[in-house]
Design a protein around this motif. Structure first.
Motif, mmCIF file in Angstrom:
data_model
loop_
_atom_site.group_PDB
_atom_site.id
_atom_site.type_symbol
_atom_site.label_atom_id
_atom_site.label_comp_id
_atom_site.label_asym_id
_atom_site.label_seq_id
_atom_site.Cartn_x
_atom_site.Cartn_y
_atom_site.Cartn_z
ATOM 1 N N ASN A 67 57.888 21.122 40.074
ATOM 2 C CA ASN A 67 57.876 20.857 41.511
ATOM 3 C C ASN A 67 56.696 21.569 42.146
ATOM 4 O O ASN A 67 56.207 22.588 41.635
ATOM 5 C CB ASN A 67 59.203 21.247 42.174
ATOM 6 C CG ASN A 67 59.462 22.734 42.111
ATOM 7 O OD1 ASN A 67 58.866 23.505 42.870
ATOM 8 N ND2 ASN A 67 60.352 23.159 41.217
ATOM 9 N N LEU A 68 56.226 21.057 43.270
ATOM 10 C CA LEU A 68 55.019 21.571 43.910
ATOM 11 C C LEU A 68 55.223 22.957 44.506
ATOM 12 O O LEU A 68 54.271 23.752 44.571
ATOM 13 C CB LEU A 68 54.551 20.604 44.992
ATOM 14 C CG LEU A 68 53.977 19.266 44.505
ATOM 15 C CD1 LEU A 68 53.590 18.391 45.689
ATOM 16 C CD2 LEU A 68 52.766 19.502 43.608
ATOM 17 N N ASP A 69 56.433 23.282 44.937
ATOM 18 C CA ASP A 69 56.674 24.606 45.501
ATOM 19 C C ASP A 69 56.436 25.697 44.458
ATOM 20 O O ASP A 69 55.778 26.706 44.730
ATOM 21 C CB ASP A 69 58.101 24.709 46.054
ATOM 22 C CG ASP A 69 58.290 23.876 47.319
ATOM 23 O OD1 ASP A 69 57.272 23.563 47.983
ATOM 24 O OD2 ASP A 69 59.444 23.533 47.633
ATOM 25 N N ALA A 118 40.415 24.516 40.234
ATOM 26 C CA ALA A 118 41.570 24.109 39.424
ATOM 27 C C ALA A 118 42.406 23.066 40.149
ATOM 28 O O ALA A 118 42.564 23.105 41.377
ATOM 29 C CB ALA A 118 42.437 25.317 39.091
ATOM 30 N N ILE A 119 42.939 22.150 39.362
ATOM 31 C CA ILE A 119 43.927 21.182 39.834
ATOM 32 C C ILE A 119 45.130 21.255 38.910
ATOM 33 O O ILE A 119 44.988 21.202 37.686
ATOM 34 C CB ILE A 119 43.360 19.748 39.849
ATOM 35 C CG1 ILE A 119 42.236 19.625 40.887
ATOM 36 C CG2 ILE A 119 44.471 18.731 40.156
ATOM 37 C CD1 ILE A 119 41.581 18.253 40.917
ATOM 38 N N GLY A 120 46.307 21.393 39.488
ATOM 39 C CA GLY A 120 47.547 21.361 38.728
ATOM 40 C C GLY A 120 48.355 20.137 39.109
ATOM 41 O O GLY A 120 48.501 19.821 40.296
ATOM 42 N N LEU A 121 48.868 19.440 38.105
ATOM 43 C CA LEU A 121 49.680 18.247 38.318
ATOM 44 C C LEU A 121 51.075 18.469 37.767
ATOM 45 O O LEU A 121 51.227 19.003 36.661
ATOM 46 C CB LEU A 121 49.045 17.036 37.628
ATOM 47 C CG LEU A 121 47.618 16.655 38.043
ATOM 48 C CD1 LEU A 121 47.107 15.510 37.164
ATOM 49 C CD2 LEU A 121 47.568 16.265 39.517
ATOM 50 N N VAL A 122 52.086 18.072 38.516
ATOM 51 C CA VAL A 122 53.461 18.174 38.028
ATOM 52 C C VAL A 122 53.938 16.813 37.551
ATOM 53 O O VAL A 122 53.508 15.769 38.046
ATOM 54 C CB VAL A 122 54.414 18.717 39.116
ATOM 55 C CG1 VAL A 122 54.038 20.122 39.516
ATOM 56 C CG2 VAL A 122 54.437 17.807 40.337
ATOM 57 N N ASN A 123 54.824 16.858 36.574
ATOM 58 C CA ASN A 123 55.420 15.660 36.003
ATOM 59 C C ASN A 123 56.927 15.875 35.959
ATOM 60 O O ASN A 123 57.418 16.603 35.099
ATOM 61 C CB ASN A 123 54.864 15.424 34.587
ATOM 62 C CG ASN A 123 55.531 14.269 33.875
ATOM 63 O OD1 ASN A 123 56.208 13.452 34.491
ATOM 64 N ND2 ASN A 123 55.355 14.205 32.556
#
Length: 298
Positions: A67-69, A118-123
């Motif tokens: 989750n993004l939080d 940086a880029i973080g992606l959630v799945n």
């Protein structure tokens, strides 16, 4: 990312195994496109990309933050280790697409002043990814942001069905220590006031315990430990995580290390003349029967 070794990370690099085009990791449900002019190489911690003309590197790792939080909390922690790396957020953390966050970082890497993007992606259905482009402060440019953004935009997530192996690998690896040792150095001219000579020195130890947990260490000329999506997390369970042997889409047996902090390492297993290979790298397999070379399973 845990313990990724590269000596000359700020310079145009020459990768031993050079991938290009689209990369697919079906066991993680992740695929992405390597940008034109860049090449890549998989190692035990994740995926490294470099260019023959542009200084700096791109590091890509899987994580389990969903989750993004939580991803924002980890991004705010920055990147820190005991080997001269300390990168803190430089500015705001902002959204990237509907399932990601992006941020600039500044500080030091290997005791050298550095900047990173940086880029973080959630799945929500499995492993997410973190993509970090970094270079020295004087060589960092919009190109690094563009390349990281291009890679992140190409990421595709798919559903993963894990099939546990029924081979003898599970028994063969119980209470075993796997040790890899390798070093390389080359000299060269200069680039932008820096020597282009470089290389690496790696030693990786994987202790696989019969109770299902493992311990892992890697000593190298340079190391990062970024924990989950961006930051670090810890667990009080035995060892560093859980291990198992699974089967990938190509029917190969794969050693999968699931760290408590959410990271996942995978190694394709093979035997050649009774010698053990992980991702085509020779590991010494020992059990401590004769000397003190068995696994740490206390």
């Amino acid at each position: 990312m845990r313990l990724l070794s590269l000596l000359a990370i700020f310079l145009p690099i020459s990768l031993i195994a050079q991938d290009s085009g689209r990369k697919d990791f079906p066991n993680l449900g992740i695929s992405f496109q390597i940008p034109d002019g860049w090449v890549g190489q998989e190692n035990e911690a994740g995926y490294v990309m470099g260019s023959y003309t542009d200084p700096g590197i791109i590091l890509m790792t899987a994580h389990q933050t969903q989750n993004l939080d939580q991803l924002r909390v980890e991004a705010q922690q920055g990147l820190h280790d005991n080997e001269g790396t300390s990168l803190s957020v430089d500015g705001e953390i902002s959204k990237f697409s509907s399932n990601g966050l992006q941020a600039l970082y500044q500080g030091s890497v290997g005791f050298q002043p550095a900047k990173a993007f940086a880029i973080g992606l959630v799945n929500p259905n499995g492993s997410g990814v973190s993509i970090i482009g970094m270079s020295t402060i004087d060589q960092f440019s919009d190109k690094h942001r563009e390349v990281v953004t291009q890679i992140a935009s190409s990421v595709k997530f798919s559903k993963v069905t894990v099939v546990e192996s029924k081979s003898e690998w599970g028994n063969l690896l119980q209470n075993a220590r796997l040790t890899y040792m390798n070093s390389y150095y080359s000299s060269g001219g200069s680039y932008g006031g820096y020597s282009t000579g470089g290389g690496y020195s790696d030693k990786e130890i994987i202790d696989l315990c019969a109770q299902g947990y493992f311990n892992h260490s890697s000593n190298s000329s340079m190391a990062f430990d970024t924990g989950g999506g961006f930051g670090s997390s810890f667990d009080q369970n035995a060892g560093a995580g859980k291990w198992k042997v699974i089967v990938n889409n190509q029917g190969q047996d794969v050693l999968q290390l699931n760290f408590y902090n959410g990271e996942v390492y995978e190694y394709v297993l093979s035997l050649q003349d009774n010698k053990t290979y992980l991702n085509d790298r020779r590991f010494f397999r020992t059990y401590g029967n004769v000397t003190d070379d068995g696994p740490n399973c206390n």
